[in-house]
Design an enzyme around this catalytic site. Structure first.
Site, mmCIF file in Angstrom:
data_model
loop_
_atom_site.group_PDB
_atom_site.id
_atom_site.type_symbol
_atom_site.label_atom_id
_atom_site.label_comp_id
_atom_site.label_asym_id
_atom_site.label_seq_id
_atom_site.Cartn_x
_atom_site.Cartn_y
_atom_site.Cartn_z
ATOM 1 N N LYS A 188 0.090 15.034 -10.292
ATOM 2 C CA LYS A 188 1.114 14.792 -11.297
ATOM 3 C C LYS A 188 2.000 16.023 -11.508
ATOM 4 O O LYS A 188 3.198 15.885 -11.794
ATOM 5 C CB LYS A 188 0.462 14.354 -12.613
ATOM 6 N N ASN A 234 5.125 3.535 -10.128
ATOM 7 C CA ASN A 234 4.133 3.451 -11.194
ATOM 8 C C ASN A 234 2.695 3.479 -10.684
ATOM 9 O O ASN A 234 1.780 3.820 -11.431
ATOM 10 C CB ASN A 234 4.373 2.152 -11.985
ATOM 11 N N VAL A 238 -2.816 6.231 -22.783
ATOM 12 C CA VAL A 238 -2.324 4.882 -23.054
ATOM 13 C C VAL A 238 -3.473 3.892 -22.893
ATOM 14 O O VAL A 238 -4.253 3.969 -21.927
ATOM 15 C CB VAL A 238 -1.168 4.510 -22.101
ATOM 16 N N ASP A 248 0.879 -1.167 0.000
ATOM 17 C CA ASP A 248 0.000 0.000 0.000
ATOM 18 C C ASP A 248 0.917 1.216 0.000
ATOM 19 O O ASP A 248 1.551 1.523 1.015
ATOM 20 C CB ASP A 248 -0.888 -0.017 1.242
ATOM 21 N N VAL A 249 1.000 1.904 -1.117
ATOM 22 C CA VAL A 249 1.998 2.968 -1.258
ATOM 23 C C VAL A 249 1.728 4.159 -0.353
ATOM 24 O O VAL A 249 2.595 5.025 -0.192
ATOM 25 C CB VAL A 249 2.109 3.446 -2.723
ATOM 26 N N TYR A 269 -6.083 14.679 -9.881
ATOM 27 C CA TYR A 269 -5.068 13.928 -10.624
ATOM 28 C C TYR A 269 -4.023 14.878 -11.213
ATOM 29 O O TYR A 269 -2.820 14.644 -11.120
ATOM 30 C CB TYR A 269 -5.737 13.116 -11.734
ATOM 31 N N THR A 302 -4.873 1.262 -21.543
ATOM 32 C CA THR A 302 -4.905 0.309 -20.439
ATOM 33 C C THR A 302 -6.264 0.451 -19.764
ATOM 34 O O THR A 302 -6.992 1.420 -20.017
ATOM 35 C CB THR A 302 -3.800 0.612 -19.404
#
Length: 260
Positions: free
Chosen positions: A157, A87, A186, A60-61, A153, A188
């Site tokens: 960033k 990441n 991207v 868990d970052v 977000y 994903t």
């Protein structure tokens, strides 16, 4: 090839779209890979697929103790940590700032910014013990300009950029390089499936038609750049930011190619 023989890399969010691509490529080139993430079962599945030189750890970052345990498990399994790829990331449901609740704001910054900060802080001593290494923070093109409906977000960033440069200055004399990659859109699940609390995926808000390279990015596109930045070929590169977006930030391309 074995550019990464005797190297050990910890990839956060390592079983997701881009993360799994990075893990597979680094493993194929000889690295010991540690797959960090909340979904331990998915990480374990990827580790089992790769076999030798692969380990899954629950990470868990946002929690210091989770980072400490992950680094300790990495060193216990492989002897040293030489590469960290920050990441892991989460996306907020699209909403104007006035409709964005504080809990959403805090959660997105906690994972995307504080998680990166904690990763650098936890990994730096291990990288020193290894005699040096490299950290790559995965940012976003949203960190280079405003994007409506994604304030949490975007803010996180943007902040990762300053964190990357500061860490590069602080760790350079320890033979630790720190760089950032800023992917565009991207293909994903992060992009093609709705974020929690949303009915529409981010991909619905973008069309690659105006890009100079008129397609969505693929995880392999990002991985190719990551492999360069974490390899000896990039030994003199630190504190830099690499945009890989098919020309998204350049502005609209000529619709039908070059004029005759």
């Amino acid at each position: 090839m074995s550019r990464f023989a005797d190297q050990t890399v910890l990839v956060t969010g390592g079983s997701g779209g881009q993360g799994a691509s990075h893990v597979r490529a680094l493993h194929a080139e000889g690295a010991n890979v540690v797959i960090g993430g909340i979904d331990a079962d998915r990480g374990a599945g990827l580790a089992a697929e790769l076999g030798h030189r692969a380990l899954s750890v629950r990470l868990d970052v946002t929690r210091e103790e989770s980072w400490a345990a992950a680094v300790a498990e990495t060193e216990e399994a492989f002897g040293a940590l030489t590469i960290l790829v920050n990441n892991a990331g989460v996306q907020n449901p699209p909403a104007v700032i006035e409709s964005t609740d504080l809990a959403t704001w805090a959660r997105i910054l906690d994972v995307n910014l504080t998680g990166t900060f904690l990763g650098i802080r936890a990994a730096a001593p291990a990288l020193r013990r290894a005699g040096g290494g490299t950290i790559v923070n995965i940012g976003s093109t949203t960190g280079l300009g405003g994007t409506a409906l994604y304030a949490p977000y975007v803010a996180g960033k943007w902040a990762v950029r300053g964190l990357t440069r500061t860490a590069a200055l602080e760790l350079g004399r320890d033979n630790i390089r720190v760089n950032a990659i800023h992917p565009g859109v991207v293909a994903t699940p992060f992009i093609t499936e709705p974020a929690a609390g949303s009915d529409a995926p981010i991909a619905d808000f973008y069309s690659p038609e105006p890009f100079a390279v008129p397609r969505l990015g693929q995880p392999a596109d990002i991985t190719a750049l990551l492999l360069f930045l974490t390899s000896p070929d990039a030994a003199f590169i630190t504190g830099t930011e690499y945009v890989i977006d098919g020309g998204l930030l350049l502005g609209p391309a000529l619709k039908n190619g070059s004029p005759s």
